[in-house]
Design a protein around this motif. Sequence first.
Motif, PDB file in Angstrom:
ATOM      1  N   GLU A   1      51.232  36.220  24.347  1.00 19.36           N
ATOM      2  CA  GLU A   1      50.421  37.395  24.674  1.00 19.36           C
ATOM      3  C   GLU A   1      49.824  37.270  26.071  1.00 19.36           C
ATOM      4  O   GLU A   1      49.764  38.247  26.814  1.00 19.36           O
TER       5      GLU A   1
ATOM      6  N   GLY B   1      52.546  37.943  28.437  1.00 21.56           N
ATOM      7  CA  GLY B   1      52.847  39.372  28.428  1.00 21.56           C
ATOM      8  C   GLY B   1      51.819  40.171  29.215  1.00 21.56           C
ATOM      9  O   GLY B   1      52.166  41.097  29.961  1.00 21.56           O
TER      10      GLY B   1
ATOM     11  N   GLU C   1      52.470  42.356  32.585  1.00 21.85           N
ATOM     12  CA  GLU C   1      52.083  43.768  32.713  1.00 21.85           C
ATOM     13  C   GLU C   1      51.231  43.993  33.957  1.00 21.85           C
ATOM     14  O   GLU C   1      51.382  45.009  34.644  1.00 21.85           O
TER      15      GLU C   1
ATOM     16  N   ARG D   1      56.922  45.703  26.055  1.00 19.77           N
ATOM     17  CA  ARG D   1      55.612  45.640  25.399  1.00 19.77           C
ATOM     18  C   ARG D   1      55.020  47.051  25.247  1.00 19.77           C
ATOM     19  O   ARG D   1      54.455  47.379  24.218  1.00 19.77           O
TER      20      ARG D   1
ATOM     21  N   ASP E   1      56.783  48.775  22.456  1.00 22.99           N
ATOM     22  CA  ASP E   1      56.279  48.310  21.156  1.00 22.99           C
ATOM     23  C   ASP E   1      54.952  48.979  20.818  1.00 22.99           C
ATOM     24  O   ASP E   1      54.731  49.403  19.686  1.00 22.99           O
ATOM     25  N   ARG E   2      54.062  49.070  21.810  1.00 22.59           N
ATOM     26  CA  ARG E   2      52.774  49.753  21.569  1.00 22.59           C
ATOM     27  C   ARG E   2      53.001  51.226  21.241  1.00 22.59           C
ATOM     28  O   ARG E   2      52.361  51.766  20.342  1.00 22.59           O
TER      29      ARG E   2
END
Length: 185
Positions: free
Chosen positions: A42, A45, A49, A113, A116-117
Motif C-alpha cells: 500500500e 502504491g 500514485e 489502483r 480497483d477503487r
Amino acid sequence: MAAEDRAKGAPTGASGIARPPRYRLDQPKAPRRRLLPDYDPEAFGRLSERIARFLGTWRFIVWMTLVIIVWLMWNAFAPTAWRFDQYPFIFLTLMLSLQASYAAPLILLAQNRQADRDRVTYEQDRKQNERSIADTEYLTREIASLRMGLGEVATRDWIRSELEDLMRDLDDRRTVFPAESDEDR
C-alpha cells in the motif's frame, strides 16, 4: 531407516514410512524466512500514485523542459573539459529512456489502483441503487394498498353528501307530511 524413525518417535503410516510432522490447525504457522525484504504494497502504491500525479502536471513538463534545455546548453556551450555528454547526447537519451521506463509502470500501477477503487465504488453504488429500487417498489405497493383501503373508507366529502341527501329527504317528507302544530291538537 524406518526403524530409526520409529525409535525416535516420528509418526509413521501403515506402510511404516515416516510421515512429515503434522501442524496444528488451531495455531498459526511460524513465519518463514524470506530472501527478499518485506515491503508494504500500500505504501508503494501510494508513492506510485503521487509520482504518477506529478508526472501528469504542467509543472513536471516545465521542469523537464528546463532540465533538457540546461543539459543541451551546458553540453553545447560549456568548455570542452566540463562537458559530460558530447554532441549526439547519448547520455541524455539514456536518461530520458530510463525516466520513461520507470514512469510508464508507475502510471499503470496508479491506474490499476484507481480502477480497483472505481470498481469498489461502482459495486457500492449498484448495491445502493438496488436497495433504493427495492424500497421504492415497497413504498409503491404500500401506497397502492392504502389507496385501495381508502376506497372503502368513508371520507368527509362522502359523509357530507350523505347528510345532504338525508336533509333533502327530510325536507321532502316535511312537505309531504306537514308537521302537526300544537294548535291543531
